[in-house]
Write an enzyme that holds these catalytic residues in place. Structure first.
Site, PDB file in Angstrom:
ATOM      1  N   CYS A  35       0.900  -1.466   0.305  1.00  0.00           N
ATOM      2  CA  CYS A  35      -0.172  -0.103   0.030  1.00  0.00           C
ATOM      3  C   CYS A  35       1.162   1.578  -0.086  1.00  0.00           C
ATOM      4  O   CYS A  35       1.055   1.239  -1.337  1.00  0.00           O
ATOM      5  CB  CYS A  35      -0.994   0.347   0.974  1.00  0.00           C
ATOM      6  SG  CYS A  35      -2.398   1.093   0.901  1.00  0.00           S
ATOM      7  N   HIS A  66      -4.146  -5.270   0.706  1.00  0.00           N
ATOM      8  CA  HIS A  66      -3.084  -5.209   2.071  1.00  0.00           C
ATOM      9  C   HIS A  66      -3.333  -7.187   2.129  1.00  0.00           C
ATOM     10  O   HIS A  66      -4.210  -7.810   3.001  1.00  0.00           O
ATOM     11  CB  HIS A  66      -4.128  -4.659   3.057  1.00  0.00           C
ATOM     12  CG  HIS A  66      -3.821  -3.160   3.649  1.00  0.00           C
ATOM     13  ND1 HIS A  66      -2.853  -2.937   3.994  1.00  0.00           N
ATOM     14  CD2 HIS A  66      -4.555  -2.182   3.157  1.00  0.00           C
ATOM     15  CE1 HIS A  66      -2.543  -1.715   3.996  1.00  0.00           C
ATOM     16  NE2 HIS A  66      -4.005  -0.941   3.634  1.00  0.00           N
ATOM     17  N   GLU A  75      -1.743  -8.740   4.366  1.00  0.00           N
ATOM     18  CA  GLU A  75      -1.870  -9.313   5.931  1.00  0.00           C
ATOM     19  C   GLU A  75      -2.930  -8.784   6.148  1.00  0.00           C
ATOM     20  O   GLU A  75      -3.097  -9.310   7.597  1.00  0.00           O
ATOM     21  CB  GLU A  75      -0.738  -8.476   6.252  1.00  0.00           C
ATOM     22  CG  GLU A  75      -1.310  -6.914   7.136  1.00  0.00           C
ATOM     23  CD  GLU A  75      -0.922  -5.830   5.333  1.00  0.00           C
ATOM     24  OE1 GLU A  75      -1.044  -4.410   5.459  1.00  0.00           O
ATOM     25  OE2 GLU A  75      -0.820  -6.237   4.269  1.00  0.00           O
TER      26      GLU A  75
END
Length: 246
Positions: free
Chosen positions: A100, A191, A193
């Site tokens: 990002c 993202h 994660e």
């Protein structure tokens, strides 16, 4: 330990109370996706001015730059310092995974242009598609399907890629969802994660702060109905790039 792999995470965001209480901080969120047994991971909260010493950079096998609520095109002292550090790591040909904000910082450092997203901000689960040439870009894409679900949360985008960059994936809203530069920069706008709980907490928090309207929040949560991010595929892709794990 002789031969122990070492990695560093540059945290460009503060931990929310939810992330601290649930996961112990974003450092642990990233480690749950990327870390393997026997590795050493360090975290540097660059947004608070924490940076590694130049003399220690060569001891790391790879680096990760997190997302941030800040603009990658801003000129805050810590952002300029991070840009300088990325330039040094580029010269050293160290592997960097940009997520990002990190994706946008690498674009900026290499001469590209970053700014407000032309089609507006996005929050929720999105689907990105590998470009036709992606199969020729890196071995880390071997076995990865042509389209992937990923959680997205950003209001900026890569407007112009550096000359040396190659687009890996795009979407119906953004031209550059992933790109690479050489074999040492790999950048993802989304993202990998994040999970459902983190996304929903972010939605509720920004709604409570008045940054988004209820309709936007409802639509963001609706993107997760009956589906979710392709986390295992993202884990494979990111680890393969960062560590050469085929």
């Amino acid at each position: 330990m002789v031969g122990q792999k070492r990695y560093a995470l540059f945290l460009a965001t503060q931990d929310s109370e939810f992330v601290k209480s649930t996961y112990g901080g974003y450092f642990n969120v990233f480690k749950s996706l990327l870390a393997d047994e026997g590795e050493h991971w360090d975290a540097f909260r660059v947004i608070a001015g924490e940076f590694p010493d130049d003399k220690d950079l060569d001891s790391y096998d790879g680096f990760v730059i997190s997302g941030s609520s800040q603009d990658a095109f801003a000129d805050d002292d810590w952002i300029l310092r991070l840009c300088s550090l990325v330039g040094k790591l580029d010269q050293m040909k160290k592997k960097i995974l940009g997520i990002c904000f990190g994706h946008q910082i690498i674009c900026r450092v290499k001469g590209g242009k970053v700014g407000r997203a032309r089609n507006g901000p996005v929050l929720g689960l999105g689907r990105i598609t590998l470009v036709d040439e992606a199969a020729k870009i890196g071995e880390y894409l071997d076995g990865i399907p042509t389209s992937l679900n990923i959680i997205k949360c950003h209001q900026d985008e890569v407007l112009e890629l550096p000359e040396s960059a190659k687009v890996i994936a795009s979407s119906d809203k953004y031209d550059v969802e992933m790109f690479s530069i050489g074999d040492h920069f790999f950048c993802i706008q989304g993202h990998p994660e994040y999970n459902r709980e983190i996304l929903f907490e972010i939605i509720d928090r920004v709604l409570g702060l008045g940054y988004i309207k209820q309709e936007f929040a409802d639509a963001a949560k609706a993107t997760m109905e009956g589906t979710g991010p392709d986390r295992k595929l993202w884990e494979k892709l990111c680890k393969t790039f960062l560590k050469g794990q085929l």
